[in-house]
Scaffold this motif. Structure first.
Motif, PDB file in Angstrom:
ATOM      1  N   GLY A   6       0.811  -1.212   0.000  1.00 27.46           N
ATOM      2  CA  GLY A   6       0.000   0.000   0.000  1.00 27.46           C
ATOM      3  C   GLY A   6       0.841   1.257   0.000  1.00 27.46           C
ATOM      4  O   GLY A   6       0.526   2.231  -0.692  1.00 27.46           O
ATOM      5  N   LEU A   7       1.924   1.252   0.761  1.00 32.69           N
ATOM      6  CA  LEU A   7       2.813   2.406   0.796  1.00 32.69           C
ATOM      7  C   LEU A   7       3.439   2.651  -0.581  1.00 32.69           C
ATOM      8  O   LEU A   7       3.494   3.795  -1.061  1.00 32.69           O
ATOM      9  CB  LEU A   7       3.910   2.192   1.837  1.00 32.69           C
ATOM     10  CG  LEU A   7       4.951   3.312   1.970  1.00 32.69           C
ATOM     11  CD1 LEU A   7       4.285   4.618   2.366  1.00 32.69           C
ATOM     12  CD2 LEU A   7       6.022   2.925   2.983  1.00 32.69           C
ATOM     13  N   LEU A   8       3.886   1.590  -1.232  1.00 34.26           N
ATOM     14  CA  LEU A   8       4.478   1.729  -2.560  1.00 34.26           C
ATOM     15  C   LEU A   8       3.445   2.240  -3.571  1.00 34.26           C
ATOM     16  O   LEU A   8       3.731   3.133  -4.383  1.00 34.26           O
ATOM     17  CB  LEU A   8       5.053   0.386  -3.026  1.00 34.26           C
ATOM     18  CG  LEU A   8       6.238  -0.160  -2.220  1.00 34.26           C
ATOM     19  CD1 LEU A   8       6.602  -1.561  -2.707  1.00 34.26           C
ATOM     20  CD2 LEU A   8       7.438   0.781  -2.334  1.00 34.26           C
ATOM     21  N   ALA A   9       2.240   1.668  -3.519  1.00 37.03           N
ATOM     22  CA  ALA A   9       1.187   2.110  -4.431  1.00 37.03           C
ATOM     23  C   ALA A   9       0.820   3.565  -4.167  1.00 37.03           C
ATOM     24  O   ALA A   9       0.575   4.338  -5.102  1.00 37.03           O
ATOM     25  CB  ALA A   9      -0.045   1.221  -4.289  1.00 37.03           C
ATOM     26  N   GLY A  10       0.805   3.951  -2.886  1.00 34.94           N
ATOM     27  CA  GLY A  10       0.485   5.331  -2.533  1.00 34.94           C
ATOM     28  C   GLY A  10       1.516   6.310  -3.068  1.00 34.94           C
ATOM     29  O   GLY A  10       1.177   7.400  -3.527  1.00 34.94           O
ATOM     30  N   LEU A  11       2.789   5.923  -3.016  1.00 29.08           N
ATOM     31  CA  LEU A  11       3.842   6.779  -3.561  1.00 29.08           C
ATOM     32  C   LEU A  11       3.683   6.957  -5.067  1.00 29.08           C
ATOM     33  O   LEU A  11       3.866   8.055  -5.609  1.00 29.08           O
ATOM     34  CB  LEU A  11       5.219   6.180  -3.247  1.00 29.08           C
ATOM     35  CG  LEU A  11       5.632   6.201  -1.760  1.00 29.08           C
ATOM     36  CD1 LEU A  11       6.941   5.435  -1.574  1.00 29.08           C
ATOM     37  CD2 LEU A  11       5.772   7.633  -1.257  1.00 29.08           C
ATOM     38  N   MET A  12       3.317   5.889  -5.765  1.00 29.05           N
ATOM     39  CA  MET A  12       3.090   5.980  -7.208  1.00 29.05           C
ATOM     40  C   MET A  12       1.905   6.888  -7.511  1.00 29.05           C
ATOM     41  O   MET A  12       1.976   7.761  -8.386  1.00 29.05           O
ATOM     42  CB  MET A  12       2.857   4.580  -7.780  1.00 29.05           C
ATOM     43  CG  MET A  12       4.066   3.650  -7.689  1.00 29.05           C
ATOM     44  SD  MET A  12       3.633   1.932  -8.064  1.00 29.05           S
ATOM     45  CE  MET A  12       3.135   2.057  -9.773  1.00 29.05           C
ATOM     46  N   LEU A  13       0.815   6.687  -6.774  1.00 27.42           N
ATOM     47  CA  LEU A  13      -0.370   7.523  -6.981  1.00 27.42           C
ATOM     48  C   LEU A  13      -0.056   8.991  -6.716  1.00 27.42           C
ATOM     49  O   LEU A  13      -0.443   9.874  -7.493  1.00 27.42           O
ATOM     50  CB  LEU A  13      -1.498   7.073  -6.053  1.00 27.42           C
ATOM     51  CG  LEU A  13      -2.327   5.866  -6.471  1.00 27.42           C
ATOM     52  CD1 LEU A  13      -3.247   5.443  -5.331  1.00 27.42           C
ATOM     53  CD2 LEU A  13      -3.153   6.191  -7.707  1.00 27.42           C
ATOM     54  N   GLY A  14       0.631   9.249  -5.596  1.00 24.89           N
ATOM     55  CA  GLY A  14       0.956  10.620  -5.233  1.00 24.89           C
ATOM     56  C   GLY A  14       1.796  11.303  -6.290  1.00 24.89           C
ATOM     57  O   GLY A  14       1.571  12.478  -6.622  1.00 24.89           O
ATOM     58  N   ALA A  15       2.779  10.590  -6.839  1.00 26.73           N
ATOM     59  CA  ALA A  15       3.644  11.169  -7.867  1.00 26.73           C
ATOM     60  C   ALA A  15       2.862  11.512  -9.128  1.00 26.73           C
ATOM     61  O   ALA A  15       3.042  12.587  -9.721  1.00 26.73           O
ATOM     62  CB  ALA A  15       4.779  10.196  -8.197  1.00 26.73           C
ATOM     63  N   VAL A  16       1.963  10.612  -9.535  1.00 32.35           N
ATOM     64  CA  VAL A  16       1.155  10.875 -10.730  1.00 32.35           C
ATOM     65  C   VAL A  16       0.205  12.041 -10.502  1.00 32.35           C
ATOM     66  O   VAL A  16       0.061  12.929 -11.360  1.00 32.35           O
ATOM     67  CB  VAL A  16       0.374   9.613 -11.138  1.00 32.35           C
ATOM     68  CG1 VAL A  16      -0.610   9.932 -12.257  1.00 32.35           C
ATOM     69  CG2 VAL A  16       1.326   8.519 -11.599  1.00 32.35           C
ATOM     70  N   TYR A  17      -0.449  12.074  -9.340  1.00 34.01           N
ATOM     71  CA  TYR A  17      -1.378  13.164  -9.051  1.00 34.01           C
ATOM     72  C   TYR A  17      -0.658  14.513  -9.020  1.00 34.01           C
ATOM     73  O   TYR A  17      -1.189  15.528  -9.492  1.00 34.01           O
ATOM     74  CB  TYR A  17      -2.077  12.930  -7.714  1.00 34.01           C
ATOM     75  CG  TYR A  17      -3.147  11.862  -7.743  1.00 34.01           C
ATOM     76  CD1 TYR A  17      -3.878  11.622  -8.891  1.00 34.01           C
ATOM     77  CD2 TYR A  17      -3.428  11.096  -6.615  1.00 34.01           C
ATOM     78  CE1 TYR A  17      -4.857  10.640  -8.926  1.00 34.01           C
ATOM     79  CE2 TYR A  17      -4.415  10.129  -6.637  1.00 34.01           C
ATOM     80  CZ  TYR A  17      -5.126   9.896  -7.794  1.00 34.01           C
ATOM     81  OH  TYR A  17      -6.101   8.942  -7.825  1.00 34.01           O
ATOM     82  N   LEU A  18       0.542  14.540  -8.449  1.00 34.12           N
ATOM     83  CA  LEU A  18       1.313  15.779  -8.412  1.00 34.12           C
ATOM     84  C   LEU A  18       1.616  16.263  -9.826  1.00 34.12           C
ATOM     85  O   LEU A  18       1.447  17.445 -10.149  1.00 34.12           O
ATOM     86  CB  LEU A  18       2.616  15.560  -7.641  1.00 34.12           C
ATOM     87  CG  LEU A  18       3.620  16.726  -7.660  1.00 34.12           C
ATOM     88  CD1 LEU A  18       3.006  17.976  -7.036  1.00 34.12           C
ATOM     89  CD2 LEU A  18       4.903  16.333  -6.940  1.00 34.12           C
ATOM     90  N   GLY A  19       2.057  15.347 -10.678  1.00 32.28           N
ATOM     91  CA  GLY A  19       2.369  15.721 -12.050  1.00 32.28           C
ATOM     92  C   GLY A  19       1.156  16.237 -12.799  1.00 32.28           C
ATOM     93  O   GLY A  19       1.225  17.252 -13.516  1.00 32.28           O
TER      94      GLY A  19
END
Length: 453
Positions: A234-247
């Protein structure tokens, strides 16, 4: 060494599955709009969005892992009525009342107007008939073609997003406008509420069992190991989601007159055109259509399976036809109208959903045994949320608002928090005094196809 490598690969695959579950094409539409409308409040608005669109879904999957069951097992903690009513509402929201129509509306917004210059109800209706006709046909036997498309679709979509974000940051200058009225005063709260509309927390409650089943089939036994594995993934998936949302949000700040767009899909299509020319518009449209189609098939399959299990007298195929037709009709309203119609429904469901997630995690962390704490807290959250929704719609607001306006956070739509917390504490005290009955055995889990909201 081999065992460690296998475990690392398993965690990576699980994280990718979680990312794919959460990141449907519909999630593309909100971050760019936030970036365009937040203005100087970009940072707090994005933080609020990340909390409700990234952190809460991960916590929801963790809560499902704690219980080791499906959504019916999870919601049964709130009593028999809540245990059935709430899952029904969740599946309707991720199905025909919002998330399914959104897939059609997003596909249309990202393809037909940018490529043809046409935007009419007739065009929406024709597109919806084709889109949901294909969705229904593929949902009848999703195992083959959808698995094949999905295997290549998520990397393709993610790759395009990385390319689009990179080119936008390099070739387009940041030109944020003044904050819109929605974000001017309380950008954090506005961003938090905007994150509701991704639907990922509700989808996690309904479909988190997919992740649990995958890990248990891989040999991870239920208990602490399973919970730890879900947390890491979940932490890894959250980091991926956060990076995409920021972009995606940063793209919204780089489009001139970003607030002039009605939805994020058209914004990203324009950004693709500006950075890659006409080819970018075409490629972006195809990727979004395929992503939405895969998502719609998964959602239709999961929702139809749930209701076929709940009402066995009505077949899966019949439910699929009904939900396809309803989704088709709603999607012709257009993306902006679909979101507007669904917002009250989503706003109503999130308070009890958040209360349920946090209670499960608190019970596990403090090693408590709770029963009345769930029943009282969820009842208060549900009733309070219903009154908030009616007030927001203007239905009986003069009579109802005085009943809830005294609570801290009412102006920010968070007035339910304190009453729900008090109810949970009172219930926990009663549980300690009276004792807690043994919970019923976990019901059999319905077979559902992995999907995104």
């Amino acid at each position: 060494m081999q065992h460690t490598r296998s475990r690392t690969v398993l965690m990576a695959m699980t994280a990718a599955s979680l990312f794919a579950m959460f990141f449907g094409a519909g999630n593309l539409v909100f971050p760019p709009m936030l970036g365009a409308q937040a203005g100087d409040g970009f940072a707090p608005a994005l933080l609020g969005f990340m909390l409700s669109a990234v952190a809460l879904p991960i916590l929801a999957v963790t809560a499902v892992a704690v219980t080791g069951g499906d959504i019916l097992h999870l919601t049964s903690r709130g009593g028999r009525v809540f245990g059935v009513l709430f899952p029904v509402l969740v599946y309707l929201s991720i199905g025909a009342s919002y998330a399914l129509p959104r897939t059609g509306a997003v596909s249309y917004a990202a393809s037909v107007p940018p490529l043809t210059g046409t935007d009419s109800w007739t065009a929406k209706a024709v597109f919806a008939v084709v889109f949901f006709g294909l969705t229904y046909l593929l949902a009848l036997n999703p195992d083959g073609i959808i698995d094949t498309i999905g295997r290549y679709l998520t990397p393709a979509l993610l790759g395009l997003m990385v390319l689009l974000v990179t080119l936008s940051l390099v070739r387009m200058e940041r030109q944020p406008a003044a904050a819109s009225a929605e974000y001017a005063d309380q950008p954090f709260v506005s961003g938090f509420l905007q994150g509701y509309l991704t639907m990922d927390s509700l989808a996690a409650l309904a479909l988190g069992i997919v992740v649990i089943t995958t890990l248990t089939h891989a040999g991870i036994e239920p208990g602490r190991r399973l919970l730890r594995s879900v947390s890491v993934a979940g932490l890894l998936a959250g980091l991926m989601l956060g990076a995409v949302y920021l972009g995606l949000a940063l793209i919204g700040q780089r489009l001139p007159d970003g607030q002039g767009y009605t939805d994020g899909a058209s914004m990203l299509s324009e950004a693709a055109h500006q950075t890659m020319g006409p080819t970018g518009t075409v490629v972006f449209a195809l990727i979004v259509i395929l992503a939405c189609l895969t998502t719609s098939v998964g959602l239709l399959g999961a929702t139809s399976s749930f209701f076929a299990r709940l009402v066995p007298a009505v077949s899966y195929r019949t439910w699929a036809i009904v939900f396809s037709l309803v989704s088709l009709a709603i999607s012709t309203l257009g993306l902006e109208q679909v979101i507007e119609v669904a917002a009250p429904i989503i706003g109503f469901l999130y308070p009890p959903a958040m209360a349920l997630i946090l209670l499960v995690l608190v019970e596990a962390a403090l090693r408590l045994r709770l029963h009345l704490a769930y029943v009282l807290a969820l009842a208060v959250a549900l009733v309070w949320s219903a009154v908030m929704t009616l007030v927001g719609l203007g239905w009986g607001a003069s009579a109802l608002e005085p009943l809830i306006s005294w609570s801290p956070g009412h102006a920010q739509q968070l007035g339910w928090v304190l009453p729900t917390l008090v109810a949970a504490v009172v219930g926990a005290v009663l549980d300690r005094v009276r004792g807690v009955p043994e919970r019923a055995a976990r019901p059999d889990t319905a077979r559902t196809e992995p999907a995104t909201a």
